[in-house]
Design a protein around this motif. Structure first.
Motif, PDB file in Angstrom:
ATOM      1  N   ASP A   1      -0.891  -8.668   5.681  1.00 19.01           N
ATOM      2  CA  ASP A   1      -1.058  -8.684   4.225  1.00 19.01           C
ATOM      3  C   ASP A   1      -0.471  -9.965   3.642  1.00 19.01           C
ATOM      4  OD1 ASP A   1      -2.195  -6.099   4.157  1.00 19.01           O
ATOM      5  OD2 ASP A   1      -0.218  -5.163   4.077  1.00 19.01           O
TER       6      ASP A   1
ATOM      7  N   LYS B   1      -6.445   3.161  -7.739  1.00 17.80           N
ATOM      8  CA  LYS B   1      -7.842   3.034  -7.328  1.00 17.80           C
ATOM      9  C   LYS B   1      -8.645   2.237  -8.360  1.00 17.80           C
ATOM     10  CE  LYS B   1      -7.149   5.540  -3.685  1.00 17.80           C
ATOM     11  NZ  LYS B   1      -7.079   4.903  -2.342  1.00 17.80           N
TER      12      LYS B   1
ATOM     13  N   GLU C   1      -2.547 -13.142   4.155  1.00 21.34           N
ATOM     14  CA  GLU C   1      -3.708 -13.238   3.264  1.00 21.34           C
ATOM     15  C   GLU C   1      -3.288 -13.628   1.855  1.00 21.34           C
ATOM     16  OE1 GLU C   1      -6.874 -13.173   4.187  1.00 21.34           O
ATOM     17  OE2 GLU C   1      -6.113 -12.985   6.236  1.00 21.34           O
TER      18      GLU C   1
ATOM     19  N   GLY D   1      -6.097  -0.329  -4.332  1.00 25.34           N
ATOM     20  CA  GLY D   1      -7.137   0.314  -3.537  1.00 25.34           C
ATOM     21  C   GLY D   1      -7.581  -0.502  -2.343  1.00 25.34           C
ATOM     22  N   THR D   2      -7.492  -1.824  -2.449  1.00 20.69           N
ATOM     23  CA  THR D   2      -7.808  -2.742  -1.342  1.00 20.69           C
ATOM     24  C   THR D   2      -6.771  -3.858  -1.355  1.00 20.69           C
ATOM     25  OG1 THR D   2      -9.203  -4.235  -2.649  1.00 20.69           O
ATOM     26  CG2 THR D   2     -10.277  -2.291  -1.666  1.00 20.69           C
ATOM     27  N   PRO D   3      -6.604  -4.580  -0.245  1.00 20.10           N
ATOM     28  CA  PRO D   3      -5.661  -5.710  -0.254  1.00 20.10           C
ATOM     29  C   PRO D   3      -5.977  -6.729  -1.344  1.00 20.10           C
ATOM     30  CG  PRO D   3      -6.265  -5.162   1.999  1.00 20.10           C
ATOM     31  CD  PRO D   3      -7.159  -4.346   1.107  1.00 20.10           C
ATOM     32  N   GLU D   4      -7.266  -6.985  -1.574  1.00 15.38           N
ATOM     33  CA  GLU D   4      -7.669  -7.966  -2.598  1.00 15.38           C
ATOM     34  C   GLU D   4      -7.221  -7.510  -3.989  1.00 15.38           C
ATOM     35  OE1 GLU D   4      -9.939  -8.409   1.012  1.00 15.38           O
ATOM     36  OE2 GLU D   4      -9.717  -6.651  -0.309  1.00 15.38           O
ATOM     37  N   LYS D   5      -7.413  -6.229  -4.273  1.00 12.21           N
ATOM     38  CA  LYS D   5      -7.041  -5.707  -5.592  1.00 12.21           C
ATOM     39  C   LYS D   5      -5.526  -5.593  -5.742  1.00 12.21           C
ATOM     40  CE  LYS D   5     -11.335  -3.192  -6.524  1.00 12.21           C
ATOM     41  NZ  LYS D   5     -11.959  -1.856  -6.763  1.00 12.21           N
ATOM     42  N   ARG D   6      -4.839  -5.295  -4.649  1.00 10.47           N
ATOM     43  CA  ARG D   6      -3.378  -5.196  -4.737  1.00 10.47           C
ATOM     44  C   ARG D   6      -2.737  -6.549  -5.024  1.00 10.47           C
ATOM     45  NH1 ARG D   6      -4.078  -1.308  -0.549  1.00 10.47           N
ATOM     46  NH2 ARG D   6      -3.682  -2.852   1.094  1.00 10.47           N
TER      47      ARG D   6
ATOM     48  N   GLU E   1      -8.792  -1.624 -10.774  1.00  9.85           N
ATOM     49  CA  GLU E   1      -8.882  -3.049 -10.428  1.00  9.85           C
ATOM     50  C   GLU E   1      -7.571  -3.612  -9.892  1.00  9.85           C
ATOM     51  OE1 GLU E   1      -8.900  -5.807 -13.960  1.00  9.85           O
ATOM     52  OE2 GLU E   1      -9.225  -3.901 -15.010  1.00  9.85           O
TER      53      GLU E   1
ATOM     54  N   PRO F   1       0.812  -1.225   0.000  1.00 12.78           N
ATOM     55  CA  PRO F   1       0.000   0.000   0.000  1.00 12.78           C
ATOM     56  C   PRO F   1       0.841   1.268   0.000  1.00 12.78           C
ATOM     57  CG  PRO F   1      -0.052  -1.059   2.157  1.00 12.78           C
ATOM     58  CD  PRO F   1       0.630  -2.020   1.224  1.00 12.78           C
TER      59      PRO F   1
ATOM     60  N   LYS G   1      -4.180  -8.878  -6.857  1.00  8.06           N
ATOM     61  CA  LYS G   1      -4.717  -9.415  -8.114  1.00  8.06           C
ATOM     62  C   LYS G   1      -3.618  -9.620  -9.146  1.00  8.06           C
ATOM     63  CE  LYS G   1      -7.905  -8.565 -11.933  1.00  8.06           C
ATOM     64  NZ  LYS G   1      -8.940  -7.701 -12.522  1.00  8.06           N
TER      65      LYS G   1
END
Length: 416
Positions: free
Chosen positions: A244, A195, A247, A200-205, A197, A189, A207
């Motif tokens: 992080d 921001k 996950e 912006g979020t841990p899931e998107k980072r 796909e 982060p 990806k």
């Protein structure tokens, strides 16, 4: 370090990966920066000599240093690049010199992102246009934010490079997602301010990493080992944390990754940075506490690299059942025959010690010791013995001069 023969049943034990592949023992040579390629980024006979020496030690697994997936994106002058089959013959020879001696050889695939010296690449990209900390801005330029199309191309390149390595006879591949390189930049982060796909979020980072893994798996199939090198944390305020990392590991385990190598740090914070807890230092394995947390929830085989000093410490760490494979790197640069001793229950002939130049600003750089150990690998690749007592300052000066010339030579090669 005392040299007392011990019970080595754990170090000598083979391990089967989820896809059915078997590593013959629990010792692995973790990736090290080599920069032995030509300035056109072709592998050479130097790689064959260095890896032949390592494989002759009896070590179960050898992971290459950075193999880049794009000639336009180098981490250092002299990186090997595998983006097509132009070097297929020497890649085959490189792989064969290891596998015919019984060791596995995995290609570590990487993209540096912004972690590339100024002037080496025409255009450095990252997850976001975030500069390095002030003390490193003289070495590294502020990157451009990667476009969506560039991200998709990089994902495809990882898959293509993995397939070429498989065809050439490598035993597996490892995705480099640690130590501040591009995938690590997307995960953090601190460095990924997107921001869309991809952030912006841990899931998107995460990806980007998961898409890289999917593409590699699609190209190489289910029975070919695919591993990852991942930071337990970056040790930077506001950066990639243990939470992080945990996950990410759970997501990769569900996706079917074959081995997870746990490391830590970046060039800014220090690579494979030593922990502060005296209890962890005494146990030698820097990241064993984190590995124990992971092992409680994830069954994927784990490899821990960093801090090992003795055969006794390695066996005790394996007895904890926190992880499965012992990674050694710096020891192999000063004692390439060390696994032969370790697998016989004896400590190696050399001990890894801190390398200093005596200049505080230089010694504070995470890259400093990397440069010193790279000099030792170059000696072995020429058929010489390493110099464990070589001056840190002299090695740093040689590295800076070589890097400057290498950047110039790489630029000239591109202009032809």
């Amino acid at each position: 370090m005392r040299n007392v023969q011990l019970n080595t049943s754990l170090l000598n034990q083979p391990i089967m990966l989820p896809n059915g592949s078997v590593i013959p023992n629990r010792l692995a040579k973790a990736a090290t920066s080599e920069t032995l390629a030509t300035y056109s980024n072709n592998p050479t006979e130097k790689h064959v000599r260095l890896y032949q020496r390592w494989a002759s030690s009896g070590i179960g697994l050898i992971i290459t240093g950075n193999i880049m997936i794009d000639r336009r994106a180098l981490g250092e002058p002299g990186n090997v690049v595998v983006e097509d089959e132009r070097d297929f013959a020497i890649l085959q020879k490189w792989a064969k010199t290891v596998t015919e001696q019984g060791s596995q050889l995995w290609a570590q695939l990487n993209h540096p992102g912004k972690q590339s010296p100024k002037g080496l690449n025409i255009r450095n990209i990252s997850a976001s246009a975030v500069p390095f900390e002030a003390e490193m801005q003289s070495l590294f330029a502020t990157p451009y934010e990667a476009t969506h199309d560039e991200i998709i191309e990089i994902i495809q390149r990882f898959g293509r490079s993995a397939l070429i390595c498989k065809k050439a006879g490598f035993s597996g591949v490892e995705i480099h997602a640690a130590h501040g390189y591009l995938i690590n930049q997307f995960l953090s982060p601190l460095h990924n301010l997107r921001k869309d796909e991809w952030g912006g979020t841990p899931e998107k980072r995460r990806k980007f990493l998961l898409e890289v893994y999917k593409e590699i798996r699609k190209q190489v199939g289910a029975d070919f080992p695919v591993a990852i090198k991942l930071n337990s944390a970056d040790f930077q305020k506001g950066g990639f944390t243990e939470e992080d990392s945990f996950e990410v590991i759970k997501a990769l385990s569900i996706a079917g990754i074959d081995l997870i190598e746990i490391s830590g740090g970046t060039y800014e914070s220090g690579v494979a940075k030593a922990p502060q807890k005296s209890s962890t230092i005494a146990r030698e394995a820097f990241f064993i506490d984190f590995a124990q947390k992971v092992r409680a929830h994830v069954k994927t085989p784990l490899m821990v690299t960093g801090g090992f000093r003795s055969v006794e410490g390695m066996n005790q760490a394996l007895e904890s059942n926190a992880f499965d494979v012992v990674g050694i790197a710096r020891l192999m640069a000063i004692d390439p025959d060390a696994p032969r001793f370790l697998l016989s229950g004896l400590n190696g002939r050399q001990t890894v010690k801190p390398i200093k130049t005596g200049i505080k600003k230089i010694d504070a750089l995470g890259i400093m010791e990397v440069l010193w150990y790279t000099q030792q690998l170059k000696r072995i690749s020429r058929g010489n013995e390493p110099k464990p007592n070589e001056s840190g300052l002299w090695a740093f000066i040689k590295s800076v001069l070589r890097s400057g010339w290498g950047t110039y030579a790489t630029q000239r090669t591109r202009s032809k």
